[in-house]
Motif scaffolding. Structure first.
Motif, PDB file in Angstrom:
ATOM      1  N   GLN A  51      37.774  65.307  17.679  1.00  0.00           N
ATOM      2  CA  GLN A  51      37.632  64.004  16.994  1.00  0.00           C
ATOM      3  C   GLN A  51      38.662  64.102  15.466  1.00  0.00           C
ATOM      4  OE1 GLN A  51      33.608  63.103  15.557  1.00  0.00           O
ATOM      5  NE2 GLN A  51      32.945  63.389  17.782  1.00  0.00           N
ATOM      6  N   PHE A  52      38.665  65.069  14.975  1.00  0.00           N
ATOM      7  CA  PHE A  52      39.626  65.158  13.603  1.00  0.00           C
ATOM      8  C   PHE A  52      40.971  65.006  14.192  1.00  0.00           C
ATOM      9  CE2 PHE A  52      41.574  67.045  10.061  1.00  0.00           C
ATOM     10  CZ  PHE A  52      40.725  66.368   9.244  1.00  0.00           C
ATOM     11  N   GLU A  53      41.603  65.613  15.357  1.00  0.00           N
ATOM     12  CA  GLU A  53      42.803  65.567  15.705  1.00  0.00           C
ATOM     13  C   GLU A  53      42.978  63.912  15.778  1.00  0.00           C
ATOM     14  OE1 GLU A  53      45.450  67.374  15.851  1.00  0.00           O
ATOM     15  OE2 GLU A  53      44.102  68.778  14.561  1.00  0.00           O
ATOM     16  N   ALA A  54      42.329  63.325  16.609  1.00  0.00           N
ATOM     17  CA  ALA A  54      42.501  61.801  17.042  1.00  0.00           C
ATOM     18  C   ALA A  54      42.491  60.821  15.705  1.00  0.00           C
ATOM     19  CB  ALA A  54      41.064  61.289  17.788  1.00  0.00           C
ATOM     20  N   GLU A  55      41.714  61.451  14.530  1.00  0.00           N
ATOM     21  CA  GLU A  55      41.729  60.525  13.290  1.00  0.00           C
ATOM     22  C   GLU A  55      42.954  60.576  12.630  1.00  0.00           C
ATOM     23  OE1 GLU A  55      38.588  59.296  11.500  1.00  0.00           O
ATOM     24  OE2 GLU A  55      39.682  58.985   9.574  1.00  0.00           O
ATOM     25  N   LEU A  56      43.374  62.018  12.738  1.00  0.00           N
ATOM     26  CA  LEU A  56      44.900  62.197  11.928  1.00  0.00           C
ATOM     27  C   LEU A  56      45.724  61.595  12.615  1.00  0.00           C
ATOM     28  CD1 LEU A  56      45.376  65.987  11.067  1.00  0.00           C
ATOM     29  CD2 LEU A  56      45.354  64.121   9.454  1.00  0.00           C
ATOM     30  N   ALA A  57      45.962  61.773  14.112  1.00  0.00           N
ATOM     31  CA  ALA A  57      46.748  60.697  14.777  1.00  0.00           C
ATOM     32  C   ALA A  57      46.750  59.362  14.365  1.00  0.00           C
ATOM     33  CB  ALA A  57      46.594  61.077  16.330  1.00  0.00           C
ATOM     34  N   ARG A  58      45.762  58.731  14.168  1.00  0.00           N
ATOM     35  CA  ARG A  58      45.364  57.333  13.893  1.00  0.00           C
ATOM     36  C   ARG A  58      46.169  57.110  12.551  1.00  0.00           C
ATOM     37  NH1 ARG A  58      42.454  54.686  10.929  1.00  0.00           N
ATOM     38  NH2 ARG A  58      41.341  56.521  10.059  1.00  0.00           N
ATOM     39  N   VAL A  59      45.920  58.247  11.436  1.00  0.00           N
ATOM     40  CA  VAL A  59      46.730  58.051  10.027  1.00  0.00           C
ATOM     41  C   VAL A  59      47.965  58.359  10.485  1.00  0.00           C
ATOM     42  CG1 VAL A  59      46.747  59.570   8.308  1.00  0.00           C
ATOM     43  CG2 VAL A  59      44.346  59.064   8.888  1.00  0.00           C
ATOM     44  N   ALA A  60      48.457  58.974  10.842  1.00  0.00           N
ATOM     45  CA  ALA A  60      49.964  59.118  11.104  1.00  0.00           C
ATOM     46  C   ALA A  60      50.293  57.762  11.611  1.00  0.00           C
ATOM     47  CB  ALA A  60      50.425  60.341  11.922  1.00  0.00           C
ATOM     48  N   ARG A  61      49.821  57.161  12.705  1.00  0.00           N
ATOM     49  CA  ARG A  61      50.390  55.786  13.449  1.00  0.00           C
ATOM     50  C   ARG A  61      50.353  54.800  12.062  1.00  0.00           C
ATOM     51  NH1 ARG A  61      47.387  57.188  17.722  1.00  0.00           N
ATOM     52  NH2 ARG A  61      45.465  55.735  17.156  1.00  0.00           N
ATOM     53  N   GLN A  62      49.323  54.869  11.441  1.00  0.00           N
ATOM     54  CA  GLN A  62      49.213  53.841  10.192  1.00  0.00           C
ATOM     55  C   GLN A  62      50.059  53.994   9.216  1.00  0.00           C
ATOM     56  OE1 GLN A  62      45.221  53.760   8.552  1.00  0.00           O
ATOM     57  NE2 GLN A  62      45.840  52.437   6.938  1.00  0.00           N
ATOM     58  N   LEU A  63      50.415  55.244   8.805  1.00  0.00           N
ATOM     59  CA  LEU A  63      51.560  55.450   8.087  1.00  0.00           C
ATOM     60  C   LEU A  63      52.942  55.030   8.418  1.00  0.00           C
ATOM     61  CD1 LEU A  63      50.329  58.901   6.421  1.00  0.00           C
ATOM     62  CD2 LEU A  63      50.153  56.574   5.427  1.00  0.00           C
ATOM     63  N   GLN A  64      53.163  55.286   9.839  1.00  0.00           N
ATOM     64  CA  GLN A  64      54.328  54.927  10.619  1.00  0.00           C
ATOM     65  C   GLN A  64      54.463  53.238  10.433  1.00  0.00           C
ATOM     66  OE1 GLN A  64      56.077  57.598  12.216  1.00  0.00           O
ATOM     67  NE2 GLN A  64      57.820  55.996  12.142  1.00  0.00           N
ATOM     68  N   ASP A  65      53.324  52.685  10.819  1.00  0.00           N
ATOM     69  CA  ASP A  65      53.422  51.209  10.952  1.00  0.00           C
ATOM     70  C   ASP A  65      54.011  50.653   9.555  1.00  0.00           C
ATOM     71  OD1 ASP A  65      52.598  51.481  13.480  1.00  0.00           O
ATOM     72  OD2 ASP A  65      50.632  50.837  13.017  1.00  0.00           O
ATOM     73  N   GLU A  66      53.370  51.374   8.384  1.00  0.00           N
ATOM     74  CA  GLU A  66      53.853  50.673   6.950  1.00  0.00           C
ATOM     75  C   GLU A  66      55.140  51.185   6.479  1.00  0.00           C
ATOM     76  OE1 GLU A  66      50.466  52.458   4.451  1.00  0.00           O
ATOM     77  OE2 GLU A  66      48.982  51.382   5.389  1.00  0.00           O
ATOM     78  N   GLY A  67      55.755  51.810   7.490  1.00  0.00           N
ATOM     79  CA  GLY A  67      57.192  52.408   6.980  1.00  0.00           C
ATOM     80  C   GLY A  67      57.128  53.404   6.102  1.00  0.00           C
TER      81      GLY A  67
END
Lengths: 133, 133
Positions: A51-67
């Motif tokens: 679950q935590f890995e999935a959450e971290l991956a979501r965080v990384a995607r969000q930061l990616q989207d924000e450039g």
């Protein structure tokens, strides 16, 4: 320039991450997200970990989207989270560390955790303490 | 936008003020410097008070020279510094509060003071804790 944030999947942890990202955008700094685990079987639960890995991956995607320039580091070095955060902040010459803090409990008990206290006292850089919204 | 800093004439207090001023310049925020005194004869020493006034005046001149929008408020309301800082930060909808923190003492004793703990736990806005340089 870099800002280091300790990530935990709580309301406070998310508030800390959000604020750290905003501060990075403001000063064009790199965001370093630290997920610190002591390691060993006591610290490990397969369901929780995935679950935590999935959450971290979501965080990384969000930061990616924000450039936003960022790194997500999962550390399993037998350290307390305080030690991991402080050592990364020193190695990166961080502008500051962001941590999430719980508010005072309903009965008014002081709940400044030992990790928060250690980071506040031992980090040589400033520490920004953020509450959940 | 405003940043609230608690001013005390110590190395930590000066470091907090310096950092607060830098953060204000970065985000074009107003700096509100709070000098909080409980009041009453126990809190009052004429020599100390006049030295402190001179120091505050020097601070105000320096902020003026930097072209930073600021206010210096000396509060004598029978409150703890923590209460004064938190109430001003809430009234001004502050972006954050800046406080100075001593490092851990040479014998390693925890010295996170009660005012610092109260501000960290009870302020609804974030708190930036800064060490002396």
């Amino acid at each position: 320039m870099a800002i280091v944030v300790g990530y935990v999947a709580t309301r406070e942890g998310r508030a800390a991450l959000k604020r750290a990202a905003e501060e990075c955008l403001l000063r064009n700094a790199k965001l370093i997200v630290i997920s610190s685990h002591r390691g060993g079987s006591k610290d490990f639960d397969a369901d929780e970990a995935s679950q935590f890995e999935a959450e971290l991956a979501r965080v990384a995607r969000q930061l990616q989207d924000e450039g936003l320039e960022h790194e997500v580091r999962t550390l399993v070095r037998g350290n307390d989270p305080a030690e991991d955060l402080i050592s990364v902040a020193e190695a990166e010459n961080a502008d500051f560390i962001v941590i999430g803090l719980r508010r005072r409990s309903p009965v008014g008990k002081l709940i400044l955790g030992s990790n928060a206290q250690r980071i506040l006292l031992d980090a040589s850089c400033p520490v920004l303490a953020v509450k959940a919204e």
